[in-house]
Design a protein around this motif. Sequence first.
Motif, PDB file in Angstrom:
ATOM      1  N   UNK A   1       0.841  -1.191   0.000  1.00 12.77           N
ATOM      2  CA  UNK A   1       0.000   0.000   0.000  1.00 12.77           C
ATOM      3  C   UNK A   1       0.876   1.241   0.000  1.00 12.77           C
ATOM      4  N   UNK A   2       0.537   2.177  -0.841  1.00 17.16           N
ATOM      5  CA  UNK A   2       1.332   3.404  -0.934  1.00 17.16           C
ATOM      6  C   UNK A   2       1.032   4.339   0.224  1.00 17.16           C
ATOM      7  N   UNK A   3       2.089   4.806   0.877  1.00 20.86           N
ATOM      8  CA  UNK A   3       1.955   5.845   1.895  1.00 20.86           C
ATOM      9  C   UNK A   3       2.781   7.035   1.423  1.00 20.86           C
ATOM     10  N   UNK A   4       2.099   7.989   0.812  1.00 23.40           N
ATOM     11  CA  UNK A   4       2.801   9.104   0.163  1.00 23.40           C
ATOM     12  C   UNK A   4       3.183  10.149   1.198  1.00 23.40           C
ATOM     13  N   UNK A   5       4.280   9.887   1.886  1.00 24.65           N
ATOM     14  CA  UNK A   5       4.749  10.779   2.941  1.00 24.65           C
ATOM     15  C   UNK A   5       6.247  10.959   2.761  1.00 24.65           C
ATOM     16  N   UNK A   6       6.750  12.146   3.078  1.00 21.22           N
ATOM     17  CA  UNK A   6       8.177  12.406   2.936  1.00 21.22           C
ATOM     18  C   UNK A   6       8.737  13.009   4.215  1.00 21.22           C
ATOM     19  N   UNK A   7      10.028  12.794   4.415  1.00 20.63           N
ATOM     20  CA  UNK A   7      10.694  13.373   5.581  1.00 20.63           C
ATOM     21  C   UNK A   7      10.654  14.896   5.528  1.00 20.63           C
ATOM     22  N   UNK A   8      10.774  15.460   4.329  1.00 17.75           N
ATOM     23  CA  UNK A   8      10.728  16.922   4.192  1.00 17.75           C
ATOM     24  C   UNK A   8       9.389  17.474   4.667  1.00 17.75           C
ATOM     25  N   UNK A   9       8.306  16.816   4.269  1.00 11.55           N
ATOM     26  CA  UNK A   9       6.976  17.240   4.706  1.00 11.55           C
ATOM     27  C   UNK A   9       6.874  17.194   6.225  1.00 11.55           C
ATOM     28  N   UNK A  10       7.380  16.129   6.832  1.00 13.62           N
ATOM     29  CA  UNK A  10       7.290  15.974   8.282  1.00 13.62           C
ATOM     30  C   UNK A  10       8.162  16.986   9.015  1.00 13.62           C
ATOM     31  N   UNK A  11       9.326  17.295   8.468  1.00 17.94           N
ATOM     32  CA  UNK A  11      10.174  18.349   9.078  1.00 17.94           C
ATOM     33  C   UNK A  11       9.429  19.675   9.094  1.00 17.94           C
ATOM     34  N   UNK A  12       8.739  19.962   7.999  1.00 17.26           N
ATOM     35  CA  UNK A  12       7.982  21.213   7.922  1.00 17.26           C
ATOM     36  C   UNK A  12       6.842  21.226   8.938  1.00 17.26           C
ATOM     37  N   UNK A  13       6.148  20.120   9.056  1.00 18.04           N
ATOM     38  CA  UNK A  13       5.053  20.044  10.024  1.00 18.04           C
ATOM     39  C   UNK A  13       5.570  20.264  11.444  1.00 18.04           C
ATOM     40  N   UNK A  14       6.683  19.624  11.765  1.00 14.26           N
ATOM     41  CA  UNK A  14       7.239  19.771  13.121  1.00 14.26           C
ATOM     42  C   UNK A  14       7.642  21.213  13.375  1.00 14.26           C
TER      43      UNK A  14
END
Length: 211
Positions: free
Chosen positions: A167-180
């Motif tokens: 199953x595709x989980x379209x998530x990136x470390x860059x996105x998560x860094x921005x959220x944090x």
Amino acid sequence: MADIKHRIGIMGGTFDPIHMGHLILGEKAYEQFRLEKVLFMPSGNPPHKRNRQGRATDEERVEMVRRAITGNPHFELSLTEMHENGYTYTYHTLEMLKEKNPDTDYYFIIGADSLYDFDTWREPERICRNCILVTAVRNHSTIAELEAEMNRLSLKYNGTFLTLNTTNLDVSSEMLRNWISEDKSVRYYIPDPVIEYIRENQIYSLAEKKG
């Protein structure tokens, strides 16, 4: 009777931070290809880039991986690319591993983005000579498009490219860094022990780190 080869997966990356997408790919590759274990291998940074603004240090990235995979008996932290010289090319790492373990087939797990960039990697033919490349699907690519690119690269570099059925989980470390950095929730995207570590050390926070 032919010798039975070991089958070991490699999940490489900066893991800045490691997230559920990485863990799911590792677990599904372990299951689908009947691997003995999956090595989570953080890539090193050159000495002059060790403390990058807004990013985790080498030591922090390693600790986040360690915390994320604790409790999974077939996940293992590998520090092969963590050394004083910093960044190591994939082909060199694979050649070194194969020289030490000629009885092992390595399954190198990559995302579709990396597949489409594979021509730009250093020594792609030497990479193909020393591993089987396992490709995960992303939303912007159809299976047909992915398979066409895998076939093209296989012919060009005499390699073996396999599709990871997950199953595709379209998530990136860059996105998560921005959220944090924006103080948004990353719960269920990052393992809880890693979230706790990020908070304790104010990694990716807009505020200055402790100490």
